[in-house]
Design an enzyme around this catalytic site. Structure first.
Site, PDB file in Angstrom:
ATOM      1  N   SER A 198      67.574  56.631  83.872  1.00 36.24           N
ATOM      2  CA  SER A 198      67.462  56.035  82.543  1.00 36.24           C
ATOM      3  C   SER A 198      68.556  56.572  81.633  1.00 36.24           C
ATOM      4  O   SER A 198      68.788  57.786  81.584  1.00 36.24           O
ATOM      5  CB  SER A 198      66.092  56.332  81.928  1.00 36.24           C
ATOM      6  N   THR A 224      40.565  45.991  71.283  1.00 37.95           N
ATOM      7  CA  THR A 224      39.621  45.011  71.827  1.00 37.95           C
ATOM      8  C   THR A 224      39.905  44.699  73.287  1.00 37.95           C
ATOM      9  O   THR A 224      39.027  44.187  73.987  1.00 37.95           O
ATOM     10  CB  THR A 224      39.682  43.705  71.013  1.00 37.95           C
ATOM     11  N   ASP A 225      41.120  44.995  73.767  1.00 39.12           N
ATOM     12  CA  ASP A 225      41.472  44.527  75.112  1.00 39.12           C
ATOM     13  C   ASP A 225      40.663  45.219  76.194  1.00 39.12           C
ATOM     14  O   ASP A 225      40.264  44.581  77.174  1.00 39.12           O
ATOM     15  CB  ASP A 225      42.974  44.637  75.377  1.00 39.12           C
ATOM     16  N   GLU A 285      42.971  44.976  67.774  1.00 39.98           N
ATOM     17  CA  GLU A 285      43.332  46.321  68.210  1.00 39.98           C
ATOM     18  C   GLU A 285      42.162  47.013  68.897  1.00 39.98           C
ATOM     19  O   GLU A 285      41.048  47.040  68.376  1.00 39.98           O
ATOM     20  CB  GLU A 285      43.767  47.143  67.008  1.00 39.98           C
ATOM     21  N   ASP A 319      49.169  44.946  76.507  1.00 40.73           N
ATOM     22  CA  ASP A 319      50.591  45.254  76.388  1.00 40.73           C
ATOM     23  C   ASP A 319      51.387  44.673  77.551  1.00 40.73           C
ATOM     24  O   ASP A 319      52.458  44.084  77.360  1.00 40.73           O
ATOM     25  CB  ASP A 319      50.798  46.762  76.326  1.00 40.73           C
ATOM     26  N   TYR A 346      42.586  58.441  72.846  1.00 42.26           N
ATOM     27  CA  TYR A 346      42.448  57.046  73.273  1.00 42.26           C
ATOM     28  C   TYR A 346      41.308  56.925  74.284  1.00 42.26           C
ATOM     29  O   TYR A 346      40.430  56.062  74.166  1.00 42.26           O
ATOM     30  CB  TYR A 346      43.771  56.569  73.874  1.00 42.26           C
TER      31      TYR A 346
END
Length: 391
Positions: free
Chosen positions: A72, A40-41, A38, A178, A230
């Site tokens: 949508s 780490t990307d 988590e 993701d 984030y």
């Protein structure tokens, strides 16, 4: 007919209702859970996601006039109509439509001959649950446009373009995990991904054959990656890498972590961020080794250790996530941790299959006692990555 095939037929029929014409085709991209690895990307590290059976489905048809129409089933406000020549970052006030619009912008910025399109979306990926509904939307859009315009893009390029849409157009500084999970996962496997060079390996992950189950506990606490927290964590990691003289925190070996922390001793916030990233990369490598050796139960303590690191060093947990992890472990789970960007969303619980009802009951009881919204709990069975469907 499978649930996804039924979904394709419903989405195609809805496209006809919305636009008065038949779609050229339908495409699906899954949500994901990240088994371990988590945050780490965006540090060039290791991750291990798996695709969920929950998908976003796009029905689409090309246009020759440069008009982009988006609709949508899960959003209010009707059709969003844009023009491809008018797409410029950053998106402001576009809501959900910023994600597919950003994909069109990113593909055109890359020099790809993308014109207009009509798109209609349906989705079973829970929103705000840390299961990458945004990446599913982006990848479904990119794959549809790839097919509509005959581009033949490699899956890793689909993922890169989708990530660029979210980074530059939507304004969320996410890593590549993701989008790569949505584009590249395979059924029955977890994806061991090196986010530096995008080399990947599909690791068999058939827990049912081992008498195990992986539960997703959606706390129903909705998180927003664009709220600044984030980006703050990412900036702190980058500050740590600069202070340590490396390109990314991936370059700090686990064995050299004590020296790295000593070098950052005057910055305890960055010190904690670095500790999480280096130890989390190590936990991913240990998890892969256990799975390769046929010892899936051995990953349980790694999941729990990863949660403690995210809670204490990265400080991105919340009371509901901590309650889910602590309750599951006390009720007999092999291990548990939060998954996703943090500040809400979902937890993962590894449990013996015959203990799953007991753990599930304990979770519902604990949430009720604490006065929290009842969690949504379901098994995570590795599904396929993005693909074209037949309505």
């Amino acid at each position: 007919m499978t649930d996804t095939e039924h979904g394709a037929a419903r989405t195609a029929a809805a496209f006809h209702t919305v636009y008065g014409a038949e779609p050229t085709g339908t495409w699906a991209a899954p949500g994901r859970v990240n088994l371990i690895g988590e945050h780490t990307d965006y540090n060039d590290g290791f991750v291990m996601p798996l695709a969920l059976p929950h998908t976003t489905i796009a029905a689409a048809a090309p246009r020759t006039d440069g008009v982009l129409r988006l609709h949508s089933a899960g959003a209010t406000g009707g059709i969003v109509e844009l023009h491809t020549d008018d797409l410029h970052p950053p998106a402001t006030g576009a809501g959900w439509a910023a994600y597919p619009a950003g994909v069109v912008w990113a593909m055109r910025e890359a020099g790809l001959p993308i014109g207009g399109a009509d798109l209609h979306y349906t989705s079973t990926v829970p929103l705000g649950a840390g299961l990458s509904s945004s990446a599913a939307l982006e990848v479904a859009t990119a794959l549809a446009l790839d097919d509509l315009y005959g581009l033949g893009l490699p899956r890793e390029e689909v993922a890169r373009l989708a990530q660029r849409a979210e980074n530059a157009y939507v304004g969320v500084p996410c890593g590549i995990m993701d989008q790569t999970a949505a584009a590249c996962c395979t059924a029955g496997h977890a994806l061991f991904l090196d986010t530096r060079d995008l080399t990947r390996r599909h690791v068999p992950f058939d827990l049912a054959a081992e008498g195990l189950r992986l539960l997703v506990v959606d706390t129903r606490v909705r998180h927003q990656l664009g709220d600044g927290a984030y980006a703050e964590r990412r900036a702190g990691c980058e500050r740590g890498a600069r202070a340590l003289g490396v390109h990314a925190l991936r370059d700090i070996p686990y064995a050299h972590l004590p020296e790295a922390l000593d070098a950052l001793g005057n910055d305890p916030v960055v010190q904690a961020l670095v500790r999480h990233i280096v130890t989390e990369n190590h936990r991913v490598e240990q998890t892969v080794a256990h799975l390769d050796a046929g010892h899936p139960r051995a990953i349980g303590p790694l999941l729990t250790a990863g949660h403690a690191s995210l809670r204490d060093d990265f400080k991105i947990s919340c009371p509901e996530l901590d309650l889910a992890v602590d309750t599951a472990n006390a009720a007999g789970a092999l291990g548990a941790r939060m998954t996703g960007g943090g500040f809400g969303g979902s937890a993962l619980v590894l449990v013996e299959a015959d203990a799953a009802p007991t753990v599930t009951h304990a979770l519902h009881t604990a949430f009720a006692t604490a006065g929290h919204t009842p969690p949504r709990i379901f098994p995570a069975v590795p599904g396929p990555g993005a693909h074209r469907l037949e309505p």
